[in-house]
Design an enzyme around this catalytic site. Structure first.
Site, PDB file in Angstrom:
ATOM      1  CG  ASN A   1      74.102  43.492  60.714  1.00  0.00           C
ATOM      2  OD1 ASN A   1      75.017  43.257  60.379  1.00  0.00           O
ATOM      3  ND2 ASN A   1      73.253  44.518  60.374  1.00  0.00           N
TER       4      ASN A   1
ATOM      5  CG  ASP B   1      68.644  49.517  68.479  1.00  0.00           C
ATOM      6  OD1 ASP B   1      69.963  49.160  68.350  1.00  0.00           O
ATOM      7  OD2 ASP B   1      68.371  50.590  67.912  1.00  0.00           O
TER       8      ASP B   1
END
Ligand SMILES: Nc1ncnc2c1ncn2[C@@H]1O[C@H](COP(=O)(O)OP(=O)(O)OP(=O)(O)O)[C@@H](O)[C@H]1O
Ligand SMILES: [Mg+2]
Length: 325
Positions: free
Chosen positions: A195, A257
């Site tokens: 991220n 995910d």
């Protein structure tokens, strides 16, 4: 050939205490604490990054092979994953330890008291990938997701030694891993996922420049929550993909995910980077609009309608033939 997903497998046990923890603390008596909170709610969620990614890939019809270490309490979870298309035949069952478990109690002021038991996950480094490849065929991709640190290093090394293409997904493990370990996990990866925060942390800890990372990995995908996703490759203009408009997150955990699952599935279908990132974003939106990281479903009609509204009908037409069911 299958996608092999290595990573954590865990359950979350979340309780709510209808009061304030602090009302039960006695000032000056904190050296011998023995407190019990009568909680009024318990929810259990299946999780762990490896299992979450495998769940998403299973929903998308990829038949992923999950690799990780669990305890003898895994029966129900095993049945759940199998029912959703995950091959759990290479999951290792520990004889001594329980499946990793996160236990958290939250009070009315949002204070939390939590524990994480890594349990059977600490034995994940005893798993070798070669027998997995013998059972299911040489993998198209091995995902090295967040897991027991030694297992992550070993899985990565085994991929490099045996020539299995791999995806580096160190996620929250970047927080404490040192530069040397991170360089080991990333070097030679086909795909790297982070991220935005982890992107910066990775550069800072490895001491590598952006260009140096890109010279060592095939593709670097960086997710930026509601701001969308950036996909970078050495010598190419970065690709930017928006997040699905009007996403209504009820629990953002697990979005990362799910995005990875959608991206990897679409690449396996042969779609381009931009399209695959869009699929990832659409799966992430489905995941964060429900509570729990494996509670979403992807019903073909509604999924495609929303996909078309976000990314256009031409893009949706490319994706449609690949969706299961
Ligand atoms: N508020 C939001 N609106 C739209 N999409 C979102 C939002 N938050 C997350 N997502 C989707 O989820 C993906 C992953 O989210 P994010 O970049 O926050 O990763 P992360 O912090 O690693 O998530 P995780 O909590 O699962 O580890 C994003 O790329 C996006 O597609
Ligand atoms: Mg994450």
């Amino acid at each position: 050939m299958p996608v092999v997903v290595t990573g954590s497998i865990a359950t979350d046990h979340l309780m709510t205490f209808p009061g304030r923890f602090t009302d039960q603390f006695v000032e000056g008596k904190m050296e011998n604490v023995s407190l019990s909170f009568l909680v009024d709610d318990l929810v259990q969620h299946r999780g762990g990054a490896g299992a979450n990614m495998a769940y998403g890939l299973g929903l998308l019809g990829l038949g992923p092979v999950l690799v990780g270490s669990v305890g003898s309490d895994f029966d129900d979870y095993d049945a759940w994953l199998t029912r959703h298309g995950v091959d759990t035949g290479s999951v290792r069952w520990s004889e001594l330890k329980h499946t990793a478990r996160f236990v958290c109690t939250t009070d009315t002021a949002n204070n939390q008291i939590a524990s994480f038991y890594s349990g059977a996950m600490s034995e994940a480094s005893l798993i070798e990938l070669a027998p997995v490849a013998r059972r299911v065929g040489g993998p198209d991709l091995v995902i090295v997701g967040p897991n027991d640190p030694q297992a992550m290093v070993q899985h990565t090394q085994e991929c490099r030694d045996r020539g299995y293409p791999f995806m580096a997904d160190p996620s929250q493990q970047l927080a404490w891993a040192d530069g040397e370990m991170i360089r080991t996990l990333v070097d030679g990866a086909d795909l790297l996922f982070t991220n935005e925060y982890e992107h910066a942390l990775l550069l800072q800890k490895t001491g590598w420049s952006e260009g140096e990372v890109l010279s060592r990995v095939g593709t670097w995908v960086t997710t930026r929550s509601a701001k969308g996703v950036i996909v970078e490759q050495a010598g190419q203009t970065p690709i930017e993909v928006i997040a699905v408009p009007e996403t209504k997150p009820v629990e953002p955990t697990g979005g990362g995910d799910a995005l990875r699952a959608g991206f990897v599935a679409a690449r396996q279908w042969g779609l381009g980077l931009e399209r695959a990132t869009q699929v990832g974003s659409a799966v992430a939106t489905a995941a964060i609009e429900v509570i729990g990281t494996q509670e979403y479903s992807l019903p073909t009609g509604p999924f495609l309608d929303r996909f078309a509204a976000a990314f256009g009908t031409a893009a949706a037409d490319e994706v449609a033939p690949h969706l299961p069911g």
